[in-house]
Write a protein that holds these residues in place. Structure first.
Motif, short mmCIF file in Angstrom:
data_model
loop_
_atom_site.label_atom_id
_atom_site.label_comp_id
_atom_site.label_asym_id
_atom_site.label_seq_id
_atom_site.Cartn_x
_atom_site.Cartn_y
_atom_site.Cartn_z
N SER A 1 14.59 -0.66 -16.66
CA SER A 1 13.78 0.49 -16.26
C SER A 1 14.25 1.09 -14.93
N ALA A 2 14.68 0.25 -14.01
CA ALA A 2 15.20 0.75 -12.73
C ALA A 2 16.46 1.58 -12.95
N THR A 3 17.31 1.16 -13.86
CA THR A 3 18.54 1.88 -14.16
C THR A 3 18.23 3.29 -14.65
N LEU A 4 17.11 3.45 -15.35
CA LEU A 4 16.74 4.77 -15.87
C LEU A 4 15.83 5.54 -14.92
N GLY A 5 15.54 4.97 -13.77
CA GLY A 5 14.70 5.65 -12.80
C GLY A 5 13.22 5.47 -13.03
N ALA A 6 12.83 4.59 -13.94
CA ALA A 6 11.42 4.31 -14.20
C ALA A 6 10.95 3.28 -13.17
N LEU A 7 10.77 3.75 -11.95
CA LEU A 7 10.55 2.86 -10.82
C LEU A 7 9.20 2.17 -10.84
N ASN B 1 0.80 -1.22 0.00
CA ASN B 1 0.00 0.00 0.00
C ASN B 1 0.83 1.28 0.00
N THR B 2 2.10 1.20 -0.29
CA THR B 2 2.93 2.40 -0.36
C THR B 2 2.84 2.99 -1.76
N THR B 3 3.31 4.21 -1.90
CA THR B 3 3.38 4.79 -3.24
C THR B 3 4.80 4.65 -3.76
N ILE B 4 4.91 4.64 -5.06
CA ILE B 4 6.20 4.50 -5.70
C ILE B 4 6.34 5.58 -6.78
N GLU B 5 7.53 6.08 -6.93
CA GLU B 5 7.78 7.10 -7.95
C GLU B 5 7.57 6.50 -9.33
N VAL B 6 6.94 7.26 -10.20
CA VAL B 6 6.83 6.84 -11.59
C VAL B 6 8.19 7.01 -12.25
N LEU B 7 8.81 8.16 -12.02
CA LEU B 7 10.11 8.45 -12.60
C LEU B 7 10.95 9.17 -11.56
N ALA B 8 12.09 8.60 -11.23
CA ALA B 8 13.01 9.21 -10.27
C ALA B 8 13.96 10.12 -11.05
N VAL B 9 13.64 11.39 -11.05
CA VAL B 9 14.45 12.37 -11.79
C VAL B 9 15.88 12.38 -11.27
N SER B 10 16.06 12.11 -9.99
CA SER B 10 17.41 12.11 -9.41
C SER B 10 18.29 11.05 -10.07
N VAL B 11 17.71 9.93 -10.44
CA VAL B 11 18.48 8.88 -11.12
C VAL B 11 18.92 9.37 -12.49
N LEU B 12 18.01 10.01 -13.21
CA LEU B 12 18.36 10.56 -14.52
C LEU B 12 19.43 11.65 -14.41
N ASP B 13 19.29 12.49 -13.40
CA ASP B 13 20.29 13.54 -13.20
C ASP B 13 21.67 12.95 -12.92
N GLU B 14 21.70 11.91 -12.11
CA GLU B 14 22.97 11.26 -11.79
C GLU B 14 23.60 10.63 -13.04
#
Length: 103
Positions: A75-81, A11-24
């Motif tokens: 997808s995880a590598t690109l931040g598409a969590l 029941n937790t929420t998850i990021e659709v896209l982790a912009v911080s991963v893309l920035d890194e």
């Protein structure tokens, strides 16, 4: 974080896209290489999703599990969590032979 959706596991929420991963990634690769990798990877992700649809229709659980596993990591590598989380669930469902797959 770009928008939140419920996790497919709890029941937790998850990021659709982790912009911080893309920035890194952008910082470590440089903008030109980053753009090239993103372009290629998005094409590959689209192909894998199409493959997943076909494997579900064919009820090929073995290849579905392998394909979902690969897409999960990519997808995880690109931040598409959210996509990674959905692939994890799909991988487990294929492994367990859960009912949502055609029989």
């Amino acid at each position: 974080m770009i928008s939140g959706y419920p996790s497919v596991e709890n029941n937790t929420t998850i990021e659709v896209l982790a912009v911080s991963v893309l920035d890194e990634l952008k910082l470590s690769l440089g903008i030109e290489r980053f753009n090239s990798i993103i372009s290629i990877t998005l094409i590959e992700i689209e192909k894998r999703i199409e493959t997943l649809y076909q494997l579900i229709k064919e009820d090929d659980r073995s290849l579905l599990k392998i394909t979902a596993h690969g897409l999960k990591g990519e997808s995880a590598t690109l931040g598409a969590l959210f996509l990674s989380d959905a692939c994890k669930k799909m991988e487990l469902m294929a492994e367990n032979g859960d009912a949502w797959l055609p029989t």
